[in-house]
Write a protein that holds these residues in place. Structure first.
Motif, short mmCIF file in Angstrom:
data_model
loop_
_atom_site.label_atom_id
_atom_site.label_comp_id
_atom_site.label_asym_id
_atom_site.label_seq_id
_atom_site.Cartn_x
_atom_site.Cartn_y
_atom_site.Cartn_z
N ARG A 98 100.67 -1.26 -76.44
CA ARG A 98 101.70 -2.28 -76.66
C ARG A 98 102.17 -2.87 -75.33
NH1 ARG A 98 103.55 -6.47 -78.74
NH2 ARG A 98 105.73 -6.57 -79.38
N LEU A 99 102.35 -2.02 -74.33
CA LEU A 99 102.76 -2.50 -73.01
C LEU A 99 101.73 -3.46 -72.44
CD1 LEU A 99 104.83 -2.28 -70.67
CD2 LEU A 99 103.36 -0.50 -69.71
N SER A 100 100.45 -3.13 -72.60
CA SER A 100 99.40 -4.01 -72.08
C SER A 100 99.39 -5.36 -72.78
CB SER A 100 98.03 -3.33 -72.21
OG SER A 100 97.63 -3.24 -73.57
N GLU A 101 99.83 -5.38 -74.04
CA GLU A 101 99.87 -6.63 -74.80
C GLU A 101 101.03 -7.52 -74.38
OE1 GLU A 101 97.87 -4.85 -78.94
OE2 GLU A 101 100.05 -5.07 -78.75
N VAL A 102 102.19 -6.91 -74.09
CA VAL A 102 103.37 -7.72 -73.73
C VAL A 102 103.35 -8.11 -72.24
CG1 VAL A 102 104.76 -6.74 -75.57
CG2 VAL A 102 104.86 -5.72 -73.28
N PRO A 104 100.26 -9.04 -70.27
CA PRO A 104 98.81 -9.21 -70.10
C PRO A 104 98.39 -9.48 -68.66
CG PRO A 104 99.79 -11.16 -71.11
CD PRO A 104 100.85 -10.11 -71.11
N GLU A 105 99.30 -10.03 -67.83
CA GLU A 105 98.98 -10.31 -66.43
C GLU A 105 99.24 -9.12 -65.52
OE1 GLU A 105 97.48 -13.10 -65.61
OE2 GLU A 105 97.56 -13.69 -67.73
N ALA A 137 98.23 12.03 -67.98
CA ALA A 137 97.35 11.22 -68.84
C ALA A 137 97.86 9.77 -68.91
CB ALA A 137 97.28 11.82 -70.24
N SER A 138 99.17 9.60 -68.96
CA SER A 138 99.75 8.25 -69.03
C SER A 138 99.49 7.48 -67.74
CB SER A 138 101.25 8.33 -69.30
OG SER A 138 101.50 8.94 -70.55
N ILE A 139 99.66 8.15 -66.61
CA ILE A 139 99.38 7.51 -65.32
C ILE A 139 97.93 7.04 -65.27
CG2 ILE A 139 99.09 7.95 -62.84
CD1 ILE A 139 101.54 9.79 -63.03
N ASN A 140 97.04 7.88 -65.72
CA ASN A 140 95.61 7.52 -65.73
C ASN A 140 95.35 6.32 -66.64
OD1 ASN A 140 92.79 8.22 -64.98
ND2 ASN A 140 92.60 8.60 -67.17
N SER A 141 96.01 6.30 -67.80
CA SER A 141 95.83 5.18 -68.73
C SER A 141 96.38 3.88 -68.15
CB SER A 141 96.52 5.48 -70.06
OG SER A 141 95.91 6.58 -70.71
N PHE A 142 97.57 3.95 -67.54
CA PHE A 142 98.15 2.77 -66.91
C PHE A 142 97.21 2.20 -65.86
CE2 PHE A 142 102.53 4.78 -67.79
CZ PHE A 142 102.70 4.04 -68.94
N LYS A 143 96.67 3.06 -65.03
CA LYS A 143 95.80 2.61 -63.95
C LYS A 143 94.50 2.02 -64.50
CE LYS A 143 95.37 4.65 -60.06
NZ LYS A 143 95.88 3.53 -59.27
N LEU A 145 94.14 0.45 -67.14
CA LEU A 145 94.44 -0.85 -67.73
C LEU A 145 94.81 -1.89 -66.67
CD1 LEU A 145 96.44 0.25 -70.89
CD2 LEU A 145 94.26 -0.99 -70.88
N GLY A 146 94.84 -1.47 -65.40
CA GLY A 146 95.08 -2.42 -64.33
C GLY A 146 96.52 -2.54 -63.87
N PHE A 147 97.40 -1.65 -64.34
CA PHE A 147 98.78 -1.66 -63.87
C PHE A 147 98.89 -1.02 -62.49
CE2 PHE A 147 99.57 -2.02 -68.45
CZ PHE A 147 100.56 -2.99 -68.48
N THR A 148 99.81 -1.51 -61.69
CA THR A 148 100.16 -0.85 -60.44
C THR A 148 101.14 0.27 -60.77
OG1 THR A 148 99.90 -2.87 -59.16
CG2 THR A 148 101.21 -1.12 -58.16
#
Length: 379
Positions: A98-102, A104-105, A137-143, A145-148
Motif C-alpha cells: 500500500r505504501l508503494s502505491e501511495v 509511486p515516485e 524483513a520490512s527494511i529489506n522490503s522497503f529497499k 521497492l526502491g525506498f530510501t
C-alpha cells in the motif's frame, strides 16, 4: 525573527511498543486523539506560509493512525522533504504494498528505529524476536521497492558500549542508506528510567571522538559519510572534541562554526544552537504546538492550533518568546558565565534543565562542565 524549517507531526500518541527511553511516553494503552487527513492538509497549508521544508511524520507509531495511507499519499505530492519515523514492527506485505502505491515516485524517506541486534533491542525497546525479525524483513522490503531507508539509533547506557558495532552493522550488513545517531534525551519515559543515564556521558564523549576519526579519515570507506550524529545541545559535541585536542574537527568534520557568534549565525541562521522556537516546531496529535519534538508531553505548550493559526502562534506565543529569550538569562549564571561557548550554547536545554533540576533557568546538568561544578559543590 527566525522561522522554522523543520516540523514534526505526531499522527498518534499510540504505539505498540513501550521503549524505555521514549520521550513521547507512547504506549499501546494510550487513549488519545489522532490527526485526521483534513487536519494534516490544513497544517501543510499553514507550514508552507512559514517556510518549512522538512516534515517528519511520527508518533507514537504513525502506522496506527487510521488515515495513515491517505496522509502519506497527500504528503508525497507536496514540495517537502518528508520522512516517516516508524519502529518497523507492524509492517506486513499488504501495508508495504500500500505504501508503494501511495508513493509511486518513492519521494518519502523511511526511518526505522534500530538500536542494535536482537539482544540490545529486547532490552532497549522491549521487542520480541518475531518483532525484531519483522523489522529486518520490512527494511529489506522497503529497499527492494526502491525506498530510501534510514535508521535511528539512540545511544544511552544500554547501547553505548555497542554503538560503533551497531552503526557498522547497520551500514555494512543491513545496508541502510543513512544512520542517524542521537543521544538519549532525559524526558518522558527516559526521565522515569534514570538508570539508563548512569555513567553515560563519559562513554558518549569517547564515542564522539571515535566517530569523528572515522569520518575524518574515511576509516569505513564509502560507509564513512553515511551516518550522522544528532546533537540536541552544543556541549554534546564540542566538549568531547576539545578534551581530545580535536577542536578544529568541530568545523572540519561536523561543519559547525563555533569561532564566534557572528560565524555561528552565518553558519546556521540561528542565534543559539538550540532549535526550539527558532528553526523547529512540533505538533501533537491533539493539535497542541510545542517548540521542538523533545518538548512533547511537557509543560512547554506554545498554543492550540484548533484555536489559533500556526503563524499567529509562531509570532505571538508567550512560550515561544520565552524560549527565544530565556537563554540570555541562563548564560549569566556560573559555570556558563565563564564558558567560552556560552553565547552559542546558551546554557544547554531548558527541557533537560527542568526535568533534572526542576528549574527552567538552571544550566543544563548534562554538560560535563556543569556536572563538574555540581560535583565540587560550586552550584
Amino acid at each position: 525573527m527566525n522561522y522554522p524549517n523543520q516540523c514534526y507531526l505526531e499522527l498518534t500518541r499510540k504505539c505498540n511498543l513501550r521503549c524505555i527511553h521514549c520521550f513521547a511516553n507512547a504506549s499501546p494503552n494510550e487513549i488519545t486523539n489522532e490527526m485526521s487527513i483534513e487536519q494534516v492538509k490544513e497544517i501543510y497549508k499553514q507550514i508552507s506560509e512559514l517556510g518549512v521544508i522538512y516534515v517528519n511524520i511520527s508518533g507514537g507509531e504513525p502506522l496506527l493512525n487510521k488515515d495513515f495511507f491517505q496522509i502519506i499519499e497527500f504528503a508525497a505530492k507536496q514540495p517537502y522533504n518528508t520522512c516517516i519515523l516508524t519502529n518497523g514492527t507492524l509492517w506486513d506485505r499488504n501495508s508495504i504494498k500500500r505504501l508503494s502505491e501511495v508513493d509511486p515516485e518513492r519521494v518519502i524517506l523511511i526511518q526505522v528505529s534500530l538500536d542494535g541486534k536482537y539482544e540490545i533491542m529486547k532490552e532497549q525497546r522491549l521487542v520480541t524476536r518475531q518483532e525484531f525479525d519483522n523489522i529486518l524483513a520490512s527494511i529489506n522490503s522497503f529497499k527492494n521497492l526502491g525506498f530510501t531507508v534510514g535508521c535511528l539509533h539512540v545511544v544511552d547506557s544500554v547501547t553505548v558500549d555497542t554503538s560503533l558495532d551497531t552503526i557498522h552493522y547497520l551500514l555494512s550488513e543491513i545496508q541502510i542508506d543513512v544512520v542517524q545517531v542521537v543521544p538519549l534525551f532525559p524526558s518522558g519515559r527516559a526521565a522515569e528510567n534514570r538508570v539508563i543515564l548512569d555513567k553515560f556521558w563519559d562513554k558518549w564523549a569517547e564515542l564522539i571522538v571515535e566517530v569523528t576519526k572515522i569520518k575524518k579519515f574515511s576509516l569505513w570507506g564509502e560507509n564513512s559519510p553515511k551516518f550522522n550524529i544528532g546533537f540536541f545541545t552544543l556541549f554534546e559535541l564540542v566538549i568531547p572534541l576539545d578534551k581530545a585536542g580535536m577542536h578544529d574537527d568541530i568545523f572540519n568534520v561536523w561543519e559547525l562554526d563555533v569561532s564566534s557568534k557572528k560565524g555561528f549565525w552565518k553558519n546556521t541562521q540561528r542565534d543559539f544552537f538550540c532549535e526550539s522556537g527558532r528553526s523547529e516546531l512540533a505538533i501533537s496529535a491533539n493539535l497542541e504546538l510545542f517548540p521542538c519534538v523533545a518538548s512533547l508531553r511537557t509543560e512547554f505548550i506554545a498554543g492550540d492550533l484548533s484555536k489559533n493559526s500556526l503563524n499567529e502562534l509562531w509570532l505571538n506565543s508567550e512560550m515561544l518568546h520565552w524560549f527565544r529569550n530565556s537563554l540570555n538569562k541562563v548564560i549569566l549564571k556560573e559555570p556558563c558565565a565563564s564558558c567560552s561557548y556560552k553565547d552559542i550554547c546558551g546554557g544547554g536545554c531548558r527541557i533537560s534543565a527542568l526535568e533534572i533540576t526542576g528549574d527552567r533557568y538552571s544550566p543544563d546538568p548534562r554538560c560535563p562542565i556543569v556536572r563538574e561544578a555540581l560535583n565540587h559543590g560550586k552550584l
